[in-house]
Design a protein around this motif. Structure first.
Motif, PDB file in Angstrom:
ATOM      1  N   ILE A   5      11.547  -3.019  -9.374  1.00 30.04           N
ATOM      2  CA  ILE A   5      10.254  -2.382  -9.687  1.00 30.04           C
ATOM      3  C   ILE A   5       9.200  -2.816  -8.674  1.00 30.04           C
ATOM      4  O   ILE A   5       8.441  -2.007  -8.142  1.00 30.04           O
ATOM      5  CB  ILE A   5       9.809  -2.728 -11.122  1.00 30.04           C
ATOM      6  N   SER A   6       9.154  -4.129  -8.401  1.00 27.49           N
ATOM      7  CA  SER A   6       8.189  -4.665  -7.444  1.00 27.49           C
ATOM      8  C   SER A   6       8.416  -4.105  -6.043  1.00 27.49           C
ATOM      9  O   SER A   6       7.469  -3.763  -5.327  1.00 27.49           O
ATOM     10  CB  SER A   6       8.275  -6.194  -7.420  1.00 27.49           C
ATOM     11  N   PHE A   7       9.678  -3.998  -5.650  1.00 25.45           N
ATOM     12  CA  PHE A   7      10.020  -3.470  -4.332  1.00 25.45           C
ATOM     13  C   PHE A   7       9.532  -2.024  -4.193  1.00 25.45           C
ATOM     14  O   PHE A   7       8.912  -1.650  -3.190  1.00 25.45           O
ATOM     15  CB  PHE A   7      11.533  -3.543  -4.129  1.00 25.45           C
ATOM     16  N   PHE A   8       9.804  -1.206  -5.191  1.00 29.85           N
ATOM     17  CA  PHE A   8       9.386   0.198  -5.160  1.00 29.85           C
ATOM     18  C   PHE A   8       7.862   0.321  -5.148  1.00 29.85           C
ATOM     19  O   PHE A   8       7.287   1.107  -4.385  1.00 29.85           O
ATOM     20  CB  PHE A   8       9.977   0.939  -6.356  1.00 29.85           C
ATOM     21  N   LEU A   9       7.205  -0.485  -5.982  1.00 28.13           N
ATOM     22  CA  LEU A   9       5.748  -0.458  -6.016  1.00 28.13           C
ATOM     23  C   LEU A   9       5.154  -0.871  -4.665  1.00 28.13           C
ATOM     24  O   LEU A   9       4.237  -0.238  -4.151  1.00 28.13           O
ATOM     25  CB  LEU A   9       5.225  -1.376  -7.117  1.00 28.13           C
ATOM     26  N   SER A  10       5.688  -1.944  -4.086  1.00 26.79           N
ATOM     27  CA  SER A  10       5.140  -2.480  -2.836  1.00 26.79           C
ATOM     28  C   SER A  10       5.267  -1.496  -1.683  1.00 26.79           C
ATOM     29  O   SER A  10       4.347  -1.348  -0.875  1.00 26.79           O
ATOM     30  CB  SER A  10       5.851  -3.785  -2.466  1.00 26.79           C
ATOM     31  N   HIS A  11       6.410  -0.833  -1.590  1.00 27.23           N
ATOM     32  CA  HIS A  11       6.674   0.021  -0.438  1.00 27.23           C
ATOM     33  C   HIS A  11       6.105   1.430  -0.581  1.00 27.23           C
ATOM     34  O   HIS A  11       5.771   2.051   0.439  1.00 27.23           O
ATOM     35  CB  HIS A  11       8.181   0.104  -0.188  1.00 27.23           C
ATOM     36  N   PHE A  12       5.981   1.939  -1.806  1.00 26.23           N
ATOM     37  CA  PHE A  12       5.653   3.356  -1.951  1.00 26.23           C
ATOM     38  C   PHE A  12       4.485   3.667  -2.885  1.00 26.23           C
ATOM     39  O   PHE A  12       3.735   4.598  -2.624  1.00 26.23           O
ATOM     40  CB  PHE A  12       6.901   4.125  -2.429  1.00 26.23           C
ATOM     41  N   VAL A  13       4.307   2.924  -3.967  1.00 23.53           N
ATOM     42  CA  VAL A  13       3.297   3.284  -4.961  1.00 23.53           C
ATOM     43  C   VAL A  13       1.958   2.620  -4.685  1.00 23.53           C
ATOM     44  O   VAL A  13       0.913   3.286  -4.655  1.00 23.53           O
ATOM     45  CB  VAL A  13       3.779   2.923  -6.386  1.00 23.53           C
ATOM     46  N   ILE A  14       1.959   1.318  -4.473  1.00 25.86           N
ATOM     47  CA  ILE A  14       0.707   0.578  -4.308  1.00 25.86           C
ATOM     48  C   ILE A  14      -0.106   1.040  -3.102  1.00 25.86           C
ATOM     49  O   ILE A  14      -1.337   1.102  -3.187  1.00 25.86           O
ATOM     50  CB  ILE A  14       0.983  -0.939  -4.281  1.00 25.86           C
ATOM     51  N   PRO A  15       0.515   1.375  -1.950  1.00 27.09           N
ATOM     52  CA  PRO A  15      -0.307   1.929  -0.865  1.00 27.09           C
ATOM     53  C   PRO A  15      -1.113   3.148  -1.299  1.00 27.09           C
ATOM     54  O   PRO A  15      -2.242   3.342  -0.847  1.00 27.09           O
ATOM     55  CB  PRO A  15       0.744   2.301   0.198  1.00 27.09           C
ATOM     56  N   TYR A  16      -0.534   3.959  -2.192  1.00 25.15           N
ATOM     57  CA  TYR A  16      -1.257   5.134  -2.693  1.00 25.15           C
ATOM     58  C   TYR A  16      -2.402   4.715  -3.624  1.00 25.15           C
ATOM     59  O   TYR A  16      -3.521   5.214  -3.510  1.00 25.15           O
ATOM     60  CB  TYR A  16      -0.284   6.059  -3.425  1.00 25.15           C
ATOM     61  N   THR A  17      -2.127   3.789  -4.545  1.00 24.06           N
ATOM     62  CA  THR A  17      -3.179   3.351  -5.477  1.00 24.06           C
ATOM     63  C   THR A  17      -4.254   2.532  -4.767  1.00 24.06           C
ATOM     64  O   THR A  17      -5.389   2.466  -5.241  1.00 24.06           O
ATOM     65  CB  THR A  17      -2.580   2.514  -6.621  1.00 24.06           C
ATOM     66  N   ASN A  18      -3.892   1.922  -3.628  1.00 24.94           N
ATOM     67  CA  ASN A  18      -4.874   1.133  -2.882  1.00 24.94           C
ATOM     68  C   ASN A  18      -5.976   1.981  -2.272  1.00 24.94           C
ATOM     69  O   ASN A  18      -7.057   1.463  -1.966  1.00 24.94           O
ATOM     70  CB  ASN A  18      -4.180   0.347  -1.760  1.00 24.94           C
ATOM     71  N   VAL A  19      -5.709   3.257  -2.070  1.00 22.63           N
ATOM     72  CA  VAL A  19      -6.723   4.122  -1.472  1.00 22.63           C
ATOM     73  C   VAL A  19      -7.983   4.112  -2.327  1.00 22.63           C
ATOM     74  O   VAL A  19      -9.089   3.854  -1.838  1.00 22.63           O
ATOM     75  CB  VAL A  19      -6.188   5.563  -1.299  1.00 22.63           C
ATOM     76  N   SER A  20      -7.829   4.386  -3.621  1.00 20.59           N
ATOM     77  CA  SER A  20      -8.983   4.412  -4.525  1.00 20.59           C
ATOM     78  C   SER A  20      -9.594   3.026  -4.694  1.00 20.59           C
ATOM     79  O   SER A  20     -10.823   2.866  -4.669  1.00 20.59           O
ATOM     80  CB  SER A  20      -8.575   4.972  -5.888  1.00 20.59           C
ATOM     81  N   ARG A  21      -8.727   2.013  -4.862  1.00 23.60           N
ATOM     82  CA  ARG A  21      -9.232   0.655  -5.098  1.00 23.60           C
ATOM     83  C   ARG A  21     -10.024   0.134  -3.910  1.00 23.60           C
ATOM     84  O   ARG A  21     -11.129  -0.413  -4.074  1.00 23.60           O
ATOM     85  CB  ARG A  21      -8.067  -0.283  -5.400  1.00 23.60           C
ATOM     86  N   LEU A  22      -9.493   0.289  -2.704  1.00 21.68           N
ATOM     87  CA  LEU A  22     -10.150  -0.264  -1.523  1.00 21.68           C
ATOM     88  C   LEU A  22     -11.386   0.532  -1.127  1.00 21.68           C
ATOM     89  O   LEU A  22     -12.369  -0.054  -0.647  1.00 21.68           O
ATOM     90  CB  LEU A  22      -9.155  -0.325  -0.362  1.00 21.68           C
ATOM     91  N   GLU A  23     -11.356   1.841  -1.339  1.00 22.40           N
ATOM     92  CA  GLU A  23     -12.552   2.631  -1.065  1.00 22.40           C
ATOM     93  C   GLU A  23     -13.672   2.257  -2.035  1.00 22.40           C
ATOM     94  O   GLU A  23     -14.838   2.159  -1.637  1.00 22.40           O
ATOM     95  CB  GLU A  23     -12.237   4.128  -1.156  1.00 22.40           C
ATOM     96  N   PHE A  24     -13.318   2.046  -3.291  1.00 23.97           N
ATOM     97  CA  PHE A  24     -14.303   1.584  -4.274  1.00 23.97           C
ATOM     98  C   PHE A  24     -14.841   0.217  -3.870  1.00 23.97           C
ATOM     99  O   PHE A  24     -16.053  -0.032  -3.889  1.00 23.97           O
ATOM    100  CB  PHE A  24     -13.669   1.511  -5.662  1.00 23.97           C
ATOM    101  N   GLN A  25     -13.952  -0.677  -3.508  1.00 25.33           N
ATOM    102  CA  GLN A  25     -14.346  -2.028  -3.130  1.00 25.33           C
ATOM    103  C   GLN A  25     -15.244  -2.012  -1.898  1.00 25.33           C
ATOM    104  O   GLN A  25     -16.223  -2.752  -1.808  1.00 25.33           O
ATOM    105  CB  GLN A  25     -13.088  -2.864  -2.853  1.00 25.33           C
ATOM    106  N   HIS A  26     -14.907  -1.150  -0.945  1.00 25.90           N
ATOM    107  CA  HIS A  26     -15.701  -1.045   0.270  1.00 25.90           C
ATOM    108  C   HIS A  26     -17.086  -0.478  -0.017  1.00 25.90           C
ATOM    109  O   HIS A  26     -18.081  -0.877   0.607  1.00 25.90           O
ATOM    110  CB  HIS A  26     -14.971  -0.156   1.282  1.00 25.90           C
ATOM    111  N   SER A  27     -17.175   0.441  -0.981  1.00 27.39           N
ATOM    112  CA  SER A  27     -18.444   1.103  -1.283  1.00 27.39           C
ATOM    113  C   SER A  27     -19.363   0.272  -2.166  1.00 27.39           C
ATOM    114  O   SER A  27     -20.584   0.268  -1.974  1.00 27.39           O
ATOM    115  CB  SER A  27     -18.178   2.452  -1.962  1.00 27.39           C
ATOM    116  N   TYR A  28     -18.777  -0.436  -3.151  1.00 24.71           N
ATOM    117  CA  TYR A  28     -19.611  -1.065  -4.175  1.00 24.71           C
ATOM    118  C   TYR A  28     -19.567  -2.592  -4.215  1.00 24.71           C
ATOM    119  O   TYR A  28     -20.413  -3.198  -4.874  1.00 24.71           O
ATOM    120  CB  TYR A  28     -19.202  -0.544  -5.556  1.00 24.71           C
TER     121      TYR A  28
END
Length: 360
Positions: A115-138
């Motif tokens: 589960i961790s391997f799949f999340l690290s390589h494929f899912v989390i990069p996608y979810t990081n878009v919203s998280r990091l843009e929010f973090q960068h903005s606010y």
């Protein structure tokens, strides 16, 4: 075919893991909110953005990042409870070898690691878009927008230079674009000022000089007040943000790293560390589970408390070694691959020794 004892241990393992990760992340969210609430209010973040864009993805990112550590703590906790209830002794005296008893542990570890391997390589990069843009903005403080003396090879033989470049305005001073073929200068474009026309996605150059050399070695010079031209590089390619690699899945990251090698980026080791950690962290689950079972499967005077304390010390030590080795790779000459895997190699040796002396 799973036996009753296998299903029992797997149920204990996964149940304790998910309960522990839920409690730790809940506590982390509470502390994070208390620290950042002023930024959310003063910078106008909406409730939806806070919950959906940031904290939902916060849970996914940090839950996966520390999953191997939480597995370790969960393993020590429930195995120590089984030991104190003499369940481990009953299993071993019932004819089950210590090696066979490890089977359900490693089945559970495999589920979590995959589960961790799949999340690290494929899912989390996608979810990081919203998280990091929010973090960068606010949240983040204003980052440096101006950079000096930038040299980049955008493709083989094509080299650009900026004396000064502003990442927010997509503009720079004293720009140079050189094309070199077979070791010889073919053309050199210079401009006092350059900016990106976002409407046409072309660059506008002020006070330019274009020097070209033909096959016979004869020079041709063109000068002018203004020139508009499209180049083979994007504005974000000039100074890539370090956190952009966290938004790329592994195939995209591989392509990005190859492009950055050509451009002569100084951050290649940082990108490689990000790539290799996506595999080394999930793999650490097996090593830490083996250590956890070996430590907590025998009775000690300190009981559960001592085992948890030992586990925490080993977790801190593991993270310390990871930070040290990756720092050497980032600022020194150590291989990023070796740096990322050094803690796993060292702790695999510790795990093998503890397994060897554990009760059989």
């Amino acid at each position: 075919m799973f036996k009753i004892i296998d299903r029992y241990i797997i149920g204990k393992f996964l149940g304790t893991f998910f309960l522990t990760i839920a409690l730790i992340l809940a506590i982390a969210i509470v502390f994070d909110i208390s620290e950042k609430i002023d930024d959310f209010i003063t910078r106008g973040a909406s409730t939806r953005e806070i919950i959906i864009d940031y904290y939902l993805n916060f849970v996914v990112f940090y839950g996966n990042l520390f999953s191997s550590m939480i597995v370790f703590i969960a393993t020590i906790f429930f195995t120590s409870r089984m030991t104190s209830n003499t369940e481990i002794v009953a299993i071993l005296t019932g004819g089950v070898s210590f090696r066979r008893m490890m089977f359900p542990y490693f089945v559970s570890a495999t589920i979590i690691a995959l589960i961790s391997f799949f999340l690290s390589h494929f899912v989390i990069p996608y979810t990081n878009v919203s998280r990091l843009e929010f973090q960068h903005s606010y949240i983040d403080k204003k980052e440096d927008e101006r950079f000096k003396n930038i040299h980049r090879q955008i493709k083989p033989g094509h080299i650009i230079y900026f004396e000064n470049y502003n990442t927010k305005r997509f503009s720079g001073y004293h720009f140079t674009y050189e094309i070199i073929e077979e070791g010889k200068l073919v053309s050199k474009l210079k401009a006092d000022f350059i900016r990106l026309d976002t409407a046409t996605n072309e660059w506008v150059l002020d006070n330019y000089d274009l020097r070209t050399i033909d096959e016979e070695g004869k020079e041709h010079l063109e000068q002018g007040r203004k020139l508009q031209r499209a180049f083979d590089f994007e504005a974000m390619d000039i100074v890539p943000r370090l956190y952009t690699v966290e938004m790329m899945n592994t195939p995209e990251l591989n392509e990005f790293i190859e492009a950055e090698r050509i451009r002569g980026s100084e951050n290649i080791n940082h990108y490689l560390i990000q790539k290799y950690q996506r595999t080394s962290w999930p793999f650490a689950t097996y090593i830490l589970v083996l250590i956890g079972v070996s430590i907590s499967s025998r009775k000690t005077r300190g009981g559960l408390g001592l085992n948890v304390a030992i586990g925490l010390v080993l977790c801190v030590t593991y993270i310390f070694f990871m930070q040290i080795s990756t720092t050497f790779a980032t600022v020194g000459s150590m291989s990023p691959l070796l740096a990322v895997w050094t803690p796993n190699i060292l702790f695999a040796g510790i795990a093998a020794y503890l397994y060897y002396i554990a009760p059989k």
